[in-house]
Design an enzyme around this catalytic site. Structure first.
Site, PDB file in Angstrom:
ATOM      1  N   SER A   1      -2.027   4.112  -4.975  1.00  0.00           N
ATOM      2  CA  SER A   1      -2.110   3.400  -3.638  1.00  0.00           C
ATOM      3  C   SER A   1      -0.385   2.898  -3.494  1.00  0.00           C
ATOM      4  O   SER A   1       0.215   2.976  -4.390  1.00  0.00           O
ATOM      5  CB  SER A   1      -2.929   2.308  -3.531  1.00  0.00           C
ATOM      6  OG  SER A   1      -2.526   1.101  -4.395  1.00  0.00           O
ATOM      7  N   LYS A   2      -0.263   2.353  -2.181  1.00  0.00           N
ATOM      8  CA  LYS A   2       0.926   1.953  -1.917  1.00  0.00           C
ATOM      9  C   LYS A   2       1.683   0.978  -3.076  1.00  0.00           C
ATOM     10  O   LYS A   2       2.906   1.096  -3.125  1.00  0.00           O
ATOM     11  CB  LYS A   2       1.199   1.325  -0.572  1.00  0.00           C
ATOM     12  CG  LYS A   2       2.541   1.307  -0.059  1.00  0.00           C
ATOM     13  CD  LYS A   2       2.253   1.128   1.382  1.00  0.00           C
ATOM     14  CE  LYS A   2       3.888   1.119   2.130  1.00  0.00           C
ATOM     15  NZ  LYS A   2       4.096   2.509   2.601  1.00  0.00           N
ATOM     16  N   ARG A   3       0.884   0.319  -3.535  1.00  0.00           N
ATOM     17  CA  ARG A   3       1.542  -0.843  -4.346  1.00  0.00           C
ATOM     18  C   ARG A   3       2.053  -0.220  -5.804  1.00  0.00           C
ATOM     19  O   ARG A   3       2.672  -0.699  -6.624  1.00  0.00           O
ATOM     20  CB  ARG A   3       0.436  -1.866  -4.815  1.00  0.00           C
ATOM     21  CG  ARG A   3      -0.372  -1.813  -5.848  1.00  0.00           C
ATOM     22  CD  ARG A   3      -1.593  -2.706  -5.944  1.00  0.00           C
ATOM     23  NE  ARG A   3      -2.936  -1.946  -6.041  1.00  0.00           N
ATOM     24  CZ  ARG A   3      -3.312  -1.612  -6.963  1.00  0.00           C
ATOM     25  NH1 ARG A   3      -2.551  -1.926  -8.204  1.00  0.00           N
ATOM     26  NH2 ARG A   3      -4.315  -0.801  -7.189  1.00  0.00           N
ATOM     27  N   HIS A   4       1.582   1.245  -5.881  1.00  0.00           N
ATOM     28  CA  HIS A   4       2.318   1.733  -7.136  1.00  0.00           C
ATOM     29  C   HIS A   4       3.583   2.378  -6.947  1.00  0.00           C
ATOM     30  O   HIS A   4       4.279   2.994  -7.810  1.00  0.00           O
ATOM     31  CB  HIS A   4       1.578   2.923  -7.661  1.00  0.00           C
ATOM     32  CG  HIS A   4      -0.133   2.309  -8.368  1.00  0.00           C
ATOM     33  ND1 HIS A   4      -1.077   2.709  -7.777  1.00  0.00           N
ATOM     34  CD2 HIS A   4      -0.191   1.470  -9.241  1.00  0.00           C
ATOM     35  CE1 HIS A   4      -2.095   1.901  -8.206  1.00  0.00           C
ATOM     36  NE2 HIS A   4      -1.396   1.305  -9.159  1.00  0.00           N
ATOM     37  N   GLY A   5       4.197   2.251  -5.467  1.00  0.00           N
ATOM     38  CA  GLY A   5       5.519   2.646  -5.144  1.00  0.00           C
ATOM     39  C   GLY A   5       5.474   3.673  -4.224  1.00  0.00           C
ATOM     40  O   GLY A   5       6.727   3.697  -3.634  1.00  0.00           O
TER      41      GLY A   5
END
Ligand code: GLU
Length: 416
Positions: free
Chosen positions: A210-214
């Site tokens: 997801s977005k929080r992985h970059g």
């Protein structure tokens, strides 16, 4: 053992069939890349098919984003279809299934009737493993909705057959749909294609990417300053292992080597740090003139930085992304200095004025001399010379910046 790909096969036809329900995420684009590599390796065809039959989930502009990603990555397609333009075909097949008694019309919608007591299995090309389902675990499902649009299952099967798709290479979240598809193929009297289900990509914490992985999509990565060559190389290695410890590979080499046999059965891990490393390697391999156009394309205002071109050979040794260029090269104008740093700035002006020649070796000796004489640190030197805690080797940067430019920068610093 069956080899699913060999360079001689010329009837390979694969498809990338996104639903235009948003910007494709990275896993989706990796699926497109694997299909593309497989098609090109086998001299086959790569088909782009827009699956826009779920009208309630359509997102305006999504089709353009899908094409923008493929175009930017140079994953060119050979044929293009849009399912909403093929409705009569799906209707015809639904009617055929009704006539055969394997589908029934309910309140406007058409449902496929699952046969009882059947085992459905196929040999998946990823890991060559047999996957089986029991028909008794599957419920009758809608194939044509009351709005006249087919569901994914019918449209996918009818199109894969009509478009003579040889291999369905898709994410493993579709595995549970495959037995339904196989039953539809059988009911329509067709042979099903070879299925290859790709393990889903996970983040470093082993949760769904997801977005929080970059990064959420390739467009995010582009906006962060990653090069397409690095993104392609990195995505290809998310699950594909061409053997050995080979990592940096151009697209033609990937096409030459790509084989479904070499796709791992375990989930690949997306690690943005690895992508940053790889991107840096690509930046260093890029010719200065090409890198210049990439930097300007990424951030046209870079052109306003004095002598920006001359910094390219130096900056590229340290850059991980195109965004790093500005940070490395442009001095930070609003940083405030303490008393020791102001003293350092004043003494550097005096020392630099006396330099007979503006060369990095002399600049270095003079700067270190002043630093030590007044008991300042290297961090102070960077703060004074660039407004930042660290950066390019200062003596090389100052040589490019020039004697007059450096002195006037320091005079500006002293006026703050
Ligand atoms: N439209 C589906 C998707 O959005 C296609 C899945 C498949 O490849 O069959 O991914």
């Amino acid at each position: 053992m069956v080899r699913y790909s060999s360079p001689q096969v010329s009837h390979v036809r694969v498809r990338f069939p996104p639903s235009p329900t948003g910007i494709p995420h990275l896993g989706n684009t990796r699926t497109a890349l694997f299909n593309f590599l497989f098609a090109r390796h086998n001299n086959g065809k790569f088909i782009l098919r827009i699956e826009d039959t779920d009208r309630s989930r359509l997102v305006k502009g999504a089709e353009d984003k899908i094409k923008e990603i493929l175009n930017w990555l140079d994953l060119s397609w050979d044929e293009f279809y849009r399912q909403s333009e093929r409705l009569p075909l799906y209707k015809e097949k639904a009617n055929e299934l009704i006539k055969k008694g394997v589908a029934r019309k309910d309140e406007g919608a058409v449902r496929f009737i699952i046969p009882k007591g059947k085992k459905i299995s196929w040999e998946d090309a990823i890991g060559n493993k047999k996957i089986s389902f029991k028909s008794d675990d599957i419920e009758d499902f809608i194939i044509l909705k009351s709005d006249g649009y087919p569901t994914y299952h019918l449209a996918s099967v009818v199109d894969d057959s009509d478009m003579k798709i040889s291999h369905v290479i898709r994410g493993d979240e579709w595995i549970s749909s495959t037995p339904k598809h196989i039953l539809l193929y059988e009911a329509l009297g067709w042979q099903h294609p070879i299925f290859a289900h790709l393990p889903v990509i996970l983040g470093p914490d082993h949760t769904k990417l997801s977005k929080r992985h970059g990064a959420e999509s390739v467009l995010d990565l582009r906006d962060k300053g990653f090069l397409k060559e690095a993104i392609i190389n990195f995505m290809a290695l998310l699950g594909w292992n061409p053997g050995g410890d080979r990592e940096i590979m151009g697209i033609s080499e990937m096409i030459k080597l790509f084989d479904l046999q070499d796709i791992n059965t375990g989930s690949p891990i997306f690690d943005i740090k690895k992508l940053e490393w790889m991107n840096g390697e690509y930046i260093r391999k890029t010719q200065n003139s090409k890198l210049k156009s990439q930097i300007l394309e990424f951030d046209p205002k870079i052109a306003q930085i004095e002598k920006f071109e001359q910094y390219i050979p130096l900056a590229k040794t340290r850059m991980k992304t195109l965004a790093d260029f500005r940070v490395l090269v442009e001095n930070q104008k609003d940083a405030s200095l303490n008393e020791r740093q102001k003293k350092l700035a004043q003494e550097l002006v005096n020392a630099y004025r006396k330099l007979p020649e503006w060369k990095s070796a002399l600049i270095s000796t003079a700067t270190i001399g002043v630093r030590d004489q007044i008991g300042a640190s290297t961090q102070d030197v960077y703060a004074v010379l660039t407004g930042r805690p660290q950066g390019l080797p200062f003596e090389q940067k100052l040589e490019i910046q020039g004697q007059a430019g450096t002195i006037s920068w320091l005079e500006g610093v002293l006026k703050r």
